[in-house]
Design a protein around this motif. Structure first.
Motif, short mmCIF file in Angstrom:
data_model
loop_
_atom_site.label_atom_id
_atom_site.label_comp_id
_atom_site.label_asym_id
_atom_site.label_seq_id
_atom_site.Cartn_x
_atom_site.Cartn_y
_atom_site.Cartn_z
N ARG A 1 10.17 -42.77 13.81
CA ARG A 1 11.12 -43.57 14.58
C ARG A 1 10.96 -45.05 14.32
NH1 ARG A 1 10.99 -42.15 20.79
NH2 ARG A 1 12.59 -43.76 20.72
N ILE B 1 25.08 -47.88 14.56
CA ILE B 1 25.42 -47.91 15.98
C ILE B 1 26.34 -49.10 16.19
CG2 ILE B 1 24.54 -48.21 18.33
CD1 ILE B 1 21.88 -47.02 17.36
N THR C 1 18.89 -40.96 10.99
CA THR C 1 19.83 -40.68 12.07
C THR C 1 19.82 -41.81 13.08
OG1 THR C 1 19.41 -38.32 11.82
CG2 THR C 1 20.48 -39.01 13.85
N GLN C 2 21.01 -42.20 13.53
CA GLN C 2 21.12 -43.21 14.57
C GLN C 2 22.01 -42.64 15.69
OE1 GLN C 2 21.97 -46.62 11.46
NE2 GLN C 2 21.33 -47.54 13.41
N TRP D 1 16.62 -53.11 8.91
CA TRP D 1 17.73 -53.14 9.86
C TRP D 1 18.75 -54.16 9.36
CZ3 TRP D 1 18.89 -50.20 14.07
CH2 TRP D 1 17.88 -49.36 14.57
N THR E 1 12.72 -48.71 16.15
CA THR E 1 13.60 -49.24 17.19
C THR E 1 13.89 -50.71 16.91
OG1 THR E 1 11.75 -49.83 18.62
CG2 THR E 1 12.74 -47.67 18.96
N CYS F 1 20.29 -48.91 10.22
CA CYS F 1 18.93 -48.89 9.70
C CYS F 1 18.94 -48.13 8.38
CB CYS F 1 17.96 -48.27 10.69
SG CYS F 1 18.22 -46.52 10.99
N LEU G 1 17.96 -50.15 20.19
CA LEU G 1 18.72 -49.29 19.29
C LEU G 1 17.72 -48.41 18.54
CD1 LEU G 1 21.23 -51.89 17.79
CD2 LEU G 1 21.39 -50.57 19.91
N ASN G 2 18.00 -47.12 18.50
CA ASN G 2 17.07 -46.17 17.92
C ASN G 2 17.47 -45.72 16.52
OD1 ASN G 2 15.23 -45.82 20.17
ND2 ASN G 2 16.96 -44.88 21.22
N CYS G 3 16.47 -45.42 15.73
CA CYS G 3 16.66 -44.93 14.36
C CYS G 3 15.55 -43.91 14.12
CB CYS G 3 16.56 -46.10 13.39
SG CYS G 3 16.51 -45.67 11.63
N SER G 4 15.92 -42.73 13.65
CA SER G 4 14.89 -41.73 13.35
C SER G 4 15.02 -41.30 11.89
CB SER G 4 15.01 -40.52 14.28
OG SER G 4 16.27 -39.90 14.13
N GLY H 1 21.36 -44.90 7.82
CA GLY H 1 21.92 -44.17 8.94
C GLY H 1 23.40 -44.53 9.05
#
Lengths: 114, 112
Positions: free
Chosen positions: B72, B106, B5-6, B35, B74, B90, B21-24, B103
């Protein structure tokens, strides 16, 4: 500039046509991939070739037929496609087939099925 | 099954800002995480790959971290520039012969 070359850049075909997408890399990579990407979506894996053998087929319809003539070339043969198959088709390669090395993508073929 | 998920889907920042920028991901048994950057109408460019045994990777103004326990990753971009405007994706993989799960990306816009 990308080290994975895809031709053609754009392709428009009717539902009864037969066409082929081509992909070439000269980085000595032994794994090659076909992905399909719809607008504003992430790429979806279609096929993986590892050492010139098909290792993954993601239940892709038989109207898509991959071919790996040698370690540098990857083709995707298209026949009797549907309008919903319109998408960006991306080829990628990596040193090995285990995702331990980065994927290198081409710029894709923009396919429109009319 | 690994899910990536982004959030957020889009981000707009002024030039010069440092941003994250986040990625889980759901499966902590992640094998590696990559990435990518995608410019409109183009293919994906690999930016950084982090192995499960690593905590971070750096390339120029980019730094990516991986925290398996929290699920996570980042991507840190220092001193953002308008040329950084693109979609950042990601992708993680759980096993050596598994599928790379992406994901949704973003879309970053850096305003001059």
């Amino acid at each position: 500039d990308t080290e994975v070359t895809q031709t053609p850049k754009h392709l428009v075909m009717g539902m009864t046509n037969k066409k082929s997408l081509k992909c070439e890399q000269h980085m000595g990579h032994r794994a090659m991939y076909w992905y399909k990407q719809k607008a504003k979506k992430p790429p979806e894996l279609m096929f993986v070739y590892s050492y010139e053998k098909l290792s993954i087929n993601e239940s892709v319809p038989s109207r898509f037929s991959p071919e790996c003539p040698n370690s540098s070339l990857l083709n995707l043969h298209l026949h009797a496609l549907q309008p919903e198959d319109s998408a960006l088709y991306l080829c990628a390669s990596s040193y090995g087939g285990d995702y331990n090395s980065p994927l290198h993508f081409g710029n894709g073929t923009r396919l429109t099925v009319t | 099954k690994q899910e990536v998920t982004q959030i957020p889907a889009a981000l707009s920042v002024p030039e010069g800002e440092n941003l994250v920028l986040n990625c889980s991901f759901t499966d902590s048994a992640i094998y590696n995480l990559q990435w990518f950057r995608q410019d409109p109408g183009k293919g994906l460019t690999s930016l950084l790959l982090i192995q499960s045994s690593q905590r971070e990777q750096t390339s120029g103004r980019l730094n990516a971290s991986l925290d398996k326990s929290s699920g996570r990753s980042t991507l840190y971009i220092a001193a953002s520039q308008p040329g950084d405007s693109a979609t950042y994706l990601c992708a993680g993989i759980t096993g050596a012969n598994s599928k790379l799960t992406f994901g949704k990306g973003i879309t970053l816009s850096v305003r001059p």
